[in-house]
Design an enzyme around this catalytic site. Structure first.
Site, mmCIF file in Angstrom:
data_model
loop_
_atom_site.group_PDB
_atom_site.id
_atom_site.type_symbol
_atom_site.label_atom_id
_atom_site.label_comp_id
_atom_site.label_asym_id
_atom_site.label_seq_id
_atom_site.Cartn_x
_atom_site.Cartn_y
_atom_site.Cartn_z
ATOM 1 N N MET A 75 0.797 -1.227 0.000
ATOM 2 C CA MET A 75 0.000 0.000 0.000
ATOM 3 C C MET A 75 0.831 1.279 0.000
ATOM 4 S SD MET A 75 -2.830 -1.290 -0.321
ATOM 5 C CE MET A 75 -3.455 -2.940 -0.152
ATOM 6 N N CYS A 76 2.146 1.156 -0.149
ATOM 7 C CA CYS A 76 3.000 2.344 -0.218
ATOM 8 C C CYS A 76 2.919 2.973 -1.602
ATOM 9 C CB CYS A 76 4.453 1.980 0.076
ATOM 10 S SG CYS A 76 4.778 1.719 1.802
ATOM 11 N N HIS A 77 2.843 4.291 -1.612
ATOM 12 C CA HIS A 77 2.842 5.019 -2.878
ATOM 13 C C HIS A 77 4.272 5.140 -3.400
ATOM 14 C CE1 HIS A 77 -0.913 6.303 -0.978
ATOM 15 N NE2 HIS A 77 -1.353 6.539 -2.196
ATOM 16 N N MET A 116 7.997 4.660 5.763
ATOM 17 C CA MET A 116 8.233 3.282 5.328
ATOM 18 C C MET A 116 9.535 3.164 4.546
ATOM 19 S SD MET A 116 5.954 1.629 6.806
ATOM 20 C CE MET A 116 6.512 0.075 6.157
ATOM 21 N N GLU A 117 9.878 4.187 3.794
ATOM 22 C CA GLU A 117 11.135 4.169 3.046
ATOM 23 C C GLU A 117 12.333 4.187 3.994
ATOM 24 O OE1 GLU A 117 7.971 5.157 0.254
ATOM 25 O OE2 GLU A 117 8.410 5.838 2.283
ATOM 26 N N ASP A 131 24.139 -10.657 5.598
ATOM 27 C CA ASP A 131 24.416 -11.486 4.423
ATOM 28 C C ASP A 131 25.906 -11.519 4.086
ATOM 29 O OD1 ASP A 131 23.726 -13.012 2.009
ATOM 30 O OD2 ASP A 131 24.289 -11.173 0.950
#
Length: 162
Positions: A75-77, A116-117, A131
């Site tokens: 749902m992120c733009h 969110m970014e 990793d």
């Protein structure tokens, strides 16, 4: 169900329409961390890891993650990000381990925020370090990931109170 912003009248997921929101400068800062042993700490700080410069690679991965957040969080733009900065700070623990604190700051001028970014950038930075060093020790611990602050937008500013 119509009280939920990401649910349509049929009860299905939808992306919120932000076309009527004002364009403002928006900045978000997120944090994560990873605890490593002394051997990994030495390889990272002395740049002797066989896979290359761990922190540089992790920064690039975090930047790429921020730019691609809308492709992995449904749902992120998609946003035109205007800045992404990832920084590191080491702390030593009392048990021969070291905590690498990760800070991701993301900015834009737009109609929706970049929380969110920033969170995605901090998370992927920590995952990339894991990793690149897991061959030495798989017992590393990725710590809490959280939003430290955000500014801009209708909901106003947020600053975490520790």
């Amino acid at each position: 169900m119509t009280n939920f912003t990401h649910i349509n009248k049929q009860g299905n997921a939808k992306m919120v329409d932000v076309s009527n929101k004002e364009i403002t400068k928006r900045v978000a800062e997120a944090h994560s961390s990873i605890i490593v042993n002394e051997k990994i700490y030495s390889q990272i700080t002395q740049n002797t890891n066989s896979k290359g410069n761990v922190l540089n690679t992790a920064q690039i991965a975090g930047i790429m993650a921020a730019k691609n957040t809308s492709t992995i969080i449904p749902m992120c733009h998609p946003l035109p990000l205007t800045g992404i900065d990832i920084s590191f700070k080491w702390d030593s623990n009392n048990d021969d381990s070291y905590r690498l604190n990760i800070t991701a700051v993301v900015s834009t001028t737009g109609k929706t925020g970049v929380e969110m970014e920033a969170l995605t950038a901090a998370s992927v930075t920590a995952l990339t370090i894991y990793d690149m060093t897991k061959a030495i020790d798989k017992g590393m611990i990725i710590g809490e990931t959280y939003l430290e602050s955000k500014s801009g937008g209708k909901s106003g500013d947020f600053h975490r109170k520790n």
